[in-house]
Design a protein around this motif. Structure first.
Motif: not given
Ligand code: F3S
Length: 65
Positions: A37-48
């Motif tokens: 689901e997050f293999a393309t990282v959403p903006v809000e998870l990029r820092e993590k």
């Protein structure tokens, strides 16, 4: 941003799942995989994702912008 695990490098340190539990799943053998689901990282998870990548002692996390 795309994230993937270089499976041949993962030694099961699980720091990825500590820093970004939404993105990384630790399997029964203790190795990491990416939640599809997050293999393309959403903006809000990029820092993590960056933190997880920077804290993997095996450099097993690949990020592509
Ligand atoms: Fe593997 Fe690195 Fe995570 S070794 S379990 S990808 S912290």
């Amino acid at each position: 941003m795309k994230v993937s695990i270089i499976e041949s490098r993962c030694q099961g340190h699980a720091r990825c799942a500590h820093f970004a539990p939404e993105i990384f799943i630790i399997n029964d053998e203790g190795y990491a995989s990416v939640n599809p689901e997050f293999a393309t990282v959403p903006v809000e998870l990029r820092e993590k994702a960056r933190k997880a990548c920077g804290n993997c002692p095996e450099k097993a996390i690949e990020l592509r912008e």
